[in-house]
Every structure is written in C-alpha cells, then in structure tokens.
Scaffold this motif. Structure first.
Motif, PDB file in Angstrom:
ATOM      1  N   PRO A   1       3.711  11.316   7.441  1.00 43.09           N
ATOM      2  CA  PRO A   1       2.267  11.505   7.492  1.00 43.09           C
ATOM      3  C   PRO A   1       1.618  10.742   6.335  1.00 43.09           C
ATOM      4  CG  PRO A   1       3.421  13.614   7.621  1.00 43.09           C
ATOM      5  CD  PRO A   1       4.443  12.583   7.240  1.00 43.09           C
ATOM      6  N   ASN A   2       0.556  10.015   6.620  1.00 44.22           N
ATOM      7  CA  ASN A   2      -0.118   9.209   5.609  1.00 44.22           C
ATOM      8  C   ASN A   2      -1.562   9.670   5.478  1.00 44.22           C
ATOM      9  OD1 ASN A   2       1.701   6.640   4.846  1.00 44.22           O
ATOM     10  ND2 ASN A   2       2.058   7.180   6.997  1.00 44.22           N
ATOM     11  N   TYR A   3      -2.048   9.714   4.225  1.00 49.71           N
ATOM     12  CA  TYR A   3      -3.379  10.227   3.955  1.00 49.71           C
ATOM     13  C   TYR A   3      -4.139   9.245   3.067  1.00 49.71           C
ATOM     14  CZ  TYR A   3      -1.263  14.407   5.832  1.00 49.71           C
ATOM     15  OH  TYR A   3      -0.612  15.291   6.658  1.00 49.71           O
ATOM     16  N   HIS A   4      -5.474   9.304   3.179  1.00 49.86           N
ATOM     17  CA  HIS A   4      -6.320   8.372   2.448  1.00 49.86           C
ATOM     18  C   HIS A   4      -6.451   8.750   0.986  1.00 49.86           C
ATOM     19  CE1 HIS A   4     -10.291   6.784   1.069  1.00 49.86           C
ATOM     20  NE2 HIS A   4      -9.863   5.698   1.676  1.00 49.86           N
TER      21      HIS A   4
ATOM     22  N   SER B   1       4.285  12.399  -7.038  1.00 49.73           N
ATOM     23  CA  SER B   1       4.577  11.270  -7.915  1.00 49.73           C
ATOM     24  C   SER B   1       3.420  10.294  -7.772  1.00 49.73           C
ATOM     25  CB  SER B   1       5.895  10.611  -7.522  1.00 49.73           C
ATOM     26  OG  SER B   1       6.180   9.502  -8.350  1.00 49.73           O
ATOM     27  N   ILE B   2       2.699  10.055  -8.872  1.00 48.83           N
ATOM     28  CA  ILE B   2       1.456   9.283  -8.818  1.00 48.83           C
ATOM     29  C   ILE B   2       1.721   7.863  -9.309  1.00 48.83           C
ATOM     30  CG2 ILE B   2      -0.939   9.143  -9.579  1.00 48.83           C
ATOM     31  CD1 ILE B   2      -0.910  12.169  -9.934  1.00 48.83           C
TER      32      ILE B   2
ATOM     33  N   ALA C   1       2.780  10.494   2.209  1.00 53.40           N
ATOM     34  CA  ALA C   1       2.337   9.382   1.361  1.00 53.40           C
ATOM     35  C   ALA C   1       0.813   9.329   1.371  1.00 53.40           C
ATOM     36  CB  ALA C   1       2.909   8.062   1.850  1.00 53.40           C
ATOM     37  N   VAL C   2       0.256   8.881   0.247  1.00 50.56           N
ATOM     38  CA  VAL C   2      -1.190   8.774   0.104  1.00 50.56           C
ATOM     39  C   VAL C   2      -1.524   7.377  -0.396  1.00 50.56           C
ATOM     40  CG1 VAL C   2      -3.242   9.656  -1.074  1.00 50.56           C
ATOM     41  CG2 VAL C   2      -1.387  11.231  -0.451  1.00 50.56           C
TER      42      VAL C   2
ATOM     43  N   ALA D   1       5.304  14.330  -2.461  1.00 46.55           N
ATOM     44  CA  ALA D   1       4.451  13.286  -1.899  1.00 46.55           C
ATOM     45  C   ALA D   1       4.286  12.184  -2.930  1.00 46.55           C
ATOM     46  CB  ALA D   1       3.092  13.838  -1.504  1.00 46.55           C
ATOM     47  N   VAL D   2       4.233  10.945  -2.476  1.00 47.94           N
ATOM     48  CA  VAL D   2       3.970   9.798  -3.336  1.00 47.94           C
ATOM     49  C   VAL D   2       2.524   9.370  -3.125  1.00 47.94           C
ATOM     50  CG1 VAL D   2       4.533   7.397  -3.840  1.00 47.94           C
ATOM     51  CG2 VAL D   2       6.362   9.036  -3.366  1.00 47.94           C
ATOM     52  N   ILE D   3       1.802   9.217  -4.224  1.00 44.37           N
ATOM     53  CA  ILE D   3       0.393   8.835  -4.171  1.00 44.37           C
ATOM     54  C   ILE D   3       0.238   7.453  -4.786  1.00 44.37           C
ATOM     55  CG2 ILE D   3      -1.952   9.450  -4.882  1.00 44.37           C
ATOM     56  CD1 ILE D   3      -1.035  12.360  -5.027  1.00 44.37           C
ATOM     57  N   GLY D   4      -0.189   6.485  -3.970  1.00 41.95           N
ATOM     58  CA  GLY D   4      -0.300   5.090  -4.400  1.00 41.95           C
ATOM     59  C   GLY D   4       0.868   4.294  -3.876  1.00 41.95           C
ATOM     60  N   ILE D   5       0.682   3.647  -2.745  1.00 39.51           N
ATOM     61  CA  ILE D   5       1.782   2.906  -2.117  1.00 39.51           C
ATOM     62  C   ILE D   5       1.558   1.413  -2.333  1.00 39.51           C
ATOM     63  CG2 ILE D   5       3.118   2.521  -0.014  1.00 39.51           C
ATOM     64  CD1 ILE D   5       3.215   5.370  -1.101  1.00 39.51           C
ATOM     65  N   GLY D   6       1.899   0.963  -3.526  1.00 36.61           N
ATOM     66  CA  GLY D   6       1.836  -0.449  -3.865  1.00 36.61           C
ATOM     67  C   GLY D   6       3.223  -1.005  -4.068  1.00 36.61           C
ATOM     68  N   LYS D   7       3.305  -2.121  -4.773  1.00 35.87           N
ATOM     69  CA  LYS D   7       4.581  -2.815  -4.937  1.00 35.87           C
ATOM     70  C   LYS D   7       5.606  -1.952  -5.671  1.00 35.87           C
ATOM     71  CE  LYS D   7       6.416  -7.335  -6.282  1.00 35.87           C
ATOM     72  NZ  LYS D   7       7.670  -6.861  -6.882  1.00 35.87           N
TER      73      LYS D   7
END
Length: 313
Positions: free
Chosen positions: A52-55, A71-72, A41-42, A14-20
């Motif tokens: 699936p996307n989580y807060h 992966s943070i 993704a978070v 899972a990837v945590i932090g979906i920014g640039k």
C-alpha cells in the motif's frame, strides 16, 4: 512497552520517503531482516510495488495498519513534522542522516519522543562501515597526533538532478561530508570544535559544493576537505597519525589500513542500522547523537563564503 516489544513478533514498519537511498539501501536491508515486516510506503512522487502506498503520513496513519515504527528517509527540511506526527501516533522513529534540518528541530523531536516513551534513532550509516569499530578500538590505546579527512565525490553521479541538496537546508557537500564527520567523531571521541571554515557556493544556489574545515578534538588538530565536484576516482578517506603508526580508513570506512596492513570488510551498513533499531525498540531506549550535525552547523556559522561559478546538471 508495546505488544511487539513484549512478544518480539516482527516489527511492523513503514518507510516514508521513497528516493534513491530508500531503494538502494533501506528496502533491501528491511527485506533481509526477519525482525521487520514492511507494511507500507509513503512518498509524494514514487511507489513501492506490492505495498500500500500513501501520499503523506496523514494518509498512512488514517489507514490504520497497526504499525510499530516508521523509517523516515525524506530530505531533512520538513522531516520534523513527519517525525512528530509519527510519535503522536505512538510509533517508534528511525531517521536517515542528517536527522533534521536544524539542531533545534532534532532537540524538539527528541524531547517529544522521550515524553511519549517512544524510541528515536538518529542513524549514521557510515559508522556501521566494516573498518570503523576496529579503528576506534586500535586508536583507543594510542596517542593521536592529527587527523586528515578527504571526502570527494561527484554530485552528478550520486545525486543526479536532486536540486534540493543545493537549496537552503539541503546541506550541499555536507550531505556526503557529514558521513565523514560521523566516522571521525566515532573513532575519536572527545570534545570536538570547528575553528574555521571556507564554503564555496555556486551562483544562484544556497548550499556549498566545496568546503574546507579546520577542527580539533581536544588538542588534536583535524583538517577536512569536502568536494562535490570530483571527477574520476572518488575519494572517501580518513587518515590518523599516531605515536604508534598510521591508520587509514578508505572507501568510506570499508577498508582499514594500519601501517600498510589492509583489512577489507563486507558492506553491512544498513543491515547494521536496522539491527540496532530493532534492539533499541525492544529495550525501550533511544540513540540520539547530534555531534556530526553540530559540527556542520558550526561550520555554517563560522564560514567565510566564496562564490564559485554557477552549477548545472
């Protein structure tokens, strides 16, 4: 050792932090690597189509996706609690640079991962640039006389509207500048120190937009200039003078020049990081190098601070 490690099936991630940086680099690198399956993704403010996307990480862990790793990619402030929760859930952890907001935070995460038998990987993507390994090898057989770093880019171009970078813990110009320090400490191993620092902080902000450092690696003098307001051509250069000629790493390490002979490599920084992470997980080992972060911390401790005009986007 996990079932994934024994069977060598693809690691469920899972990837945590979906920014640039996640969209530009992490997601494409994961998609291109068959040794990973991106499961979720978070993000507090974004989503990834088809997943699936989580807060937050608590929501992710409650969903029970049988994950192997995370992966943070969040900003460094607040990252430690996410990493600790992941380790407590039995997950391996990969950290975007800088690995944490402080040295004590990353030390705590490292101790926790070690006690839990989980892999921790503090990534420095610029070390995977095409010219870095060859530069390190060439310098190993030569006497280095001095090093000069010029890392100058436009915050408005590369980080538009990202106010957190100029907040406390946001690193300011050291957000890109730490990339240069990661390369420098890779190609020139040894005892690094910061001798002096000048930080230029805009009115109303907490982190610098311009910094000048005087450092040393053993008895080798190193000077570094970091500028987050560079307009026009961007500059990411490291120049090393030796007793056997001049070495230049340009364009963030992707171009290597030795005495006028230029070698240009393909961009493979993040694919290289994920390949390394997979090897670490399979072998049950960690890679935790905080040298670049320590140099930034020392710069803040020693700094002469200068106020500069207020910054706006």
């Amino acid at each position: 050792m996990s079932d994934a490690t024994r069977s060598e099936r693809p690691l469920r991630l899972a990837v945590i932090g979906i920014g640039k940086i996640a969209r530009d680099q992490h997601l494409p690198a994961i998609a291109a690597n068959p040794r990973f399956t991106l499961v979720a993704a978070v993000s507090r403010h974004a989503t990834v189509d088809g997943l699936p996307n989580y807060h937050d990480i608590d929501d992710l862990l409650a969903a029970d996706h049988a994950l192997d790793a995370v992966s943070i990619c969040t900003p460094p402030v607040g990252r430690a609690s996410i990493a600790m929760a992941a380790i407590d859930a039995g997950l391996h952890v990969m950290l975007e640079k800088p690995p944490a907001a402080t040295l004590s935070e990353i030390a705590r995460i490292d101790t926790h991962a070690s006690a839990a038998g989980r892999t921790l990987f503090t990534t420095w993507h610029s070390r995977e640039a095409a010219g870095v390994a060859a530069a390190r090898s060439w310098l190993a057989d030569r006497k280095v006389l001095r090093m000069t770093i010029d890392w100058r880019e436009d915050i408005r171009r590369w980080h538009p509207g990202q106010d957190w970078i100029l907040d406390a813990g946001g690193f300011g110009v050291f957000d890109p500048g730490i990339n240069a320090l990661s390369i420098a400490t890779r190609i020139l191993p040894g005892a690094w120190t910061v001798d002096a620092a000048d930080l230029h902080v805009p009115g109303g902000r907490m982190s610098p937009l311009v910094a000048d450092l005087t450092m040393a690696c053993g008895d080798i003098p190193v000077t570094a200039g970091f500028d987050f307001l560079r307009q026009g051509p961007q500059q990411w250069d490291i120049v090393v003078e030796t007793d056997a000629g001049l070495l230049k790493l340009r364009e963030g390490g992707s171009v290597l020049e030795i005495d006028g002979v230029v070698t240009r490599g393909a961009d493979a920084e993040y694919p290289g990081l994920y390949a390394a992470f997979e090897r670490l997980v399979r072998s049950g080992t960690s890679d935790v190098d905080v040298t670049p972060l320590r140099l930034v911390a020392d710069a803040f401790l020693l700094a002469r601070r200068h106020e500069m005009p207020a910054f706006s986007w």
